[in-house]
Scaffold this active site. Sequence first.
Site, mmCIF file in Angstrom:
data_model
loop_
_atom_site.group_PDB
_atom_site.id
_atom_site.type_symbol
_atom_site.label_atom_id
_atom_site.label_comp_id
_atom_site.label_asym_id
_atom_site.label_seq_id
_atom_site.Cartn_x
_atom_site.Cartn_y
_atom_site.Cartn_z
ATOM 1 N N GLY A 177 4.196 -3.452 -3.455
ATOM 2 C CA GLY A 177 4.236 -3.703 -4.890
ATOM 3 C C GLY A 177 4.585 -2.416 -5.607
ATOM 4 O O GLY A 177 5.683 -2.219 -6.119
ATOM 5 N N GLY B 205 0.766 -1.242 0.000
ATOM 6 C CA GLY B 205 0.000 0.000 0.000
ATOM 7 C C GLY B 205 0.796 1.290 0.000
ATOM 8 O O GLY B 205 0.227 2.355 -0.234
ATOM 9 N N GLU C 160 4.351 -6.278 2.182
ATOM 10 C CA GLU C 160 4.009 -6.735 0.819
ATOM 11 C C GLU C 160 3.955 -5.561 -0.155
ATOM 12 O O GLU C 160 2.933 -5.311 -0.794
ATOM 13 C CB GLU C 160 2.638 -7.431 0.840
ATOM 14 C CG GLU C 160 2.557 -8.656 1.716
ATOM 15 C CD GLU C 160 1.132 -9.181 1.881
ATOM 16 O OE1 GLU C 160 0.170 -8.466 1.507
ATOM 17 O OE2 GLU C 160 0.969 -10.291 2.384
ATOM 18 N N CYS D 154 -12.181 1.865 -29.776
ATOM 19 C CA CYS D 154 -13.476 2.494 -30.047
ATOM 20 C C CYS D 154 -14.295 2.673 -28.788
ATOM 21 O O CYS D 154 -15.377 2.086 -28.651
ATOM 22 C CB CYS D 154 -14.254 1.651 -31.037
ATOM 23 S SG CYS D 154 -13.207 1.003 -32.322
ATOM 24 N N GLU D 155 -13.788 3.422 -27.836
ATOM 25 C CA GLU D 155 -14.527 3.722 -26.612
ATOM 26 C C GLU D 155 -14.075 5.097 -26.146
ATOM 27 O O GLU D 155 -12.879 5.379 -26.159
ATOM 28 C CB GLU D 155 -14.175 2.727 -25.494
ATOM 29 C CG GLU D 155 -14.544 1.312 -25.796
ATOM 30 C CD GLU D 155 -14.700 0.469 -24.533
ATOM 31 O OE1 GLU D 155 -15.062 1.016 -23.478
ATOM 32 O OE2 GLU D 155 -14.463 -0.739 -24.629
HETATM 33 N N1 LLP Z 1 -0.960 -7.076 -0.410
HETATM 34 C C1 LLP Z 1 -2.265 -7.264 -0.699
HETATM 35 C C2 LLP Z 1 -3.050 -8.176 0.117
HETATM 36 C C3 LLP Z 1 -2.854 -6.558 -1.775
HETATM 37 O O1 LLP Z 1 -4.131 -6.730 -2.044
HETATM 38 C C4 LLP Z 1 -2.051 -5.671 -2.537
HETATM 39 C C5 LLP Z 1 -2.626 -4.935 -3.669
HETATM 40 C C6 LLP Z 1 -0.691 -5.534 -2.191
HETATM 41 C C7 LLP Z 1 -0.189 -6.235 -1.125
HETATM 42 C C8 LLP Z 1 0.221 -4.609 -2.948
HETATM 43 O O2 LLP Z 1 -0.205 -3.307 -2.831
HETATM 44 P P1 LLP Z 1 0.726 -2.079 -3.277
HETATM 45 O O3 LLP Z 1 1.931 -2.052 -2.386
HETATM 46 O O4 LLP Z 1 1.091 -2.287 -4.690
HETATM 47 O O5 LLP Z 1 -0.146 -0.900 -3.083
HETATM 48 N N2 LLP Z 1 -4.615 -2.068 -9.800
HETATM 49 C C9 LLP Z 1 -4.608 -1.032 -8.785
HETATM 50 C C10 LLP Z 1 -3.955 -1.487 -7.506
HETATM 51 C C11 LLP Z 1 -4.567 -2.745 -6.936
HETATM 52 C C12 LLP Z 1 -3.940 -3.184 -5.646
HETATM 53 C C13 LLP Z 1 -4.421 -4.528 -5.258
HETATM 54 N N3 LLP Z 1 -3.824 -5.078 -4.097
HETATM 55 C C14 LLP Z 1 -3.929 0.204 -9.362
HETATM 56 O O6 LLP Z 1 -3.543 0.186 -10.527
HETATM 57 O O7 LLP Z 1 -3.823 1.221 -8.669
#
Ligand code: LLP
Length: 437
Positions: A281, A245, A279, A360-361
């Site tokens: 990302g 997050g 975690e 086309c959107e």
């Molecule tokens: N852990 C869990 C349980 C999660 O659901 C997620 C992301 C992460 C870790 C990693 O989160 P991060 O550090 O990347 O914020 N597609 C969306 C983001 C979806 C996130 C889903 N879960 C976007 O493009 O903003």
Amino acid sequence: MDSFRYKDGTLYAEGVPVRKIVEDVGTPAYVYSRETFLDHYTKIDKAFAEVPHLICYSVKANSCLAVLAVLNEAGAGFDVVSGGELVRVQKIGGDMKQVVFAGVGKTDEELAQALRAGILMFNVESEAELENIDRIAGQLKADGEIREPARVALRVNPDVDPKTHAYITTGKKENKFGVDLERASRILQEAGRFPNVRVAGIHAHIGSQITEVKPYQESLGKVVKFIQEHRRKEVPIQYLNSGGGFGIWYQDRKAQPASKYAEVIVPLVKDSGCTLVLEPGRFISGNSGIMLTKIVYVKESAGKRFLIVDAGMNDLVRPSLYGAFHEIWPLDAEALPPTRGGGPAEGAAYTQSDIVGPICESGDFLAKDRALPKGLGRGDVLAVYSAGAYGYVMAGNYNTRPFLPEVMVRGDKHYVVNRRQTVEELLEREKVPQELL
Ligand code: LLP
């Protein structure tokens, strides 16, 4: 930081002129900087150095094998959410003892696959799932395929507002994730009902793109209190998983450095006596990648100016899906904004345009009313920044558009780590049985 900078009026990825990559693989394409991935990973690692911790990079953000391999070399563990992601981590030789498996809908096959692989633990979302893991682990044990009980972290829903986009808010009570603390307490007390499961941790991921530290303080404050209460009742909770997050800057550079999150999280982890699992990302991959796209046509209509480019919502869906802002600048530019190392040149001329894809959107856009240097036209290439997370991984084949190539730069060399899909490959799995005609 990121390693996409302008030198002498042209964009470089680390030491490689991006134009050279365009000549090699064409557009649209994703380009990653190895050094940026490592820099962001290291920033988190250092920020949390005071407490025992395991960084499980969230594979869903960017699951490119080369990205995983580079992070694996740096010592990262991985957070996976599907059997497919687990195979990716196995393929790059990731240490299964550093893998956590999350997700609300793990299937029986995925649970068995991960148990056989010997992952560190599952993040469990419900009692039903706990029961199912117990059953499957019991079977595998009886068959002699595994010896130890399945380790799990119970995902709690602390009911905290992370102040981010509704679609990526997960820790409020109306969201589908985790169980409330009261129910979690009951589950822990009844954990003895599940002989093939050992509850080893508590997990609380409250959302993504969180740019304030307070929601973490609030959520983990509740979780640590919960852990302390249950420790006293002799439930051996070893891991505190704060999820991912951590937000990044897309537009306004307001995001926090890792050290700011650590300032509030580290003391709580110390109070808990647990090993911290993270975690992240987006924080690691978001600003480590750009998407390149070429202007196909310039069109003026009803007082609006459109730059029609060769990448669409199928290639980068974030603007269409979340209304997300991604900085966009041309590869070759004399007048750059301060955010990209320039500061607009005296009297620099900008013009507003919508940057739209070929699909086309009307929802197919990369940016609306965006100021770009005047004079851009057909054939000019644009860089869409902060596209390293939730970019390629969310791409699709809509309009029978093949997947883009992915290129990773290291120093003054670039490597095609995933070549462009061909239309033939895209059609490979389809067939038209004669009987249907
Ligand atoms: N852990 C869990 C349980 C999660 O659901 C997620 C992301 C992460 C870790 C990693 O989160 P991060 O550090 O990347 O914020 N597609 C969306 C983001 C979806 C996130 C889903 N879960 C976007 O493009 O903003």
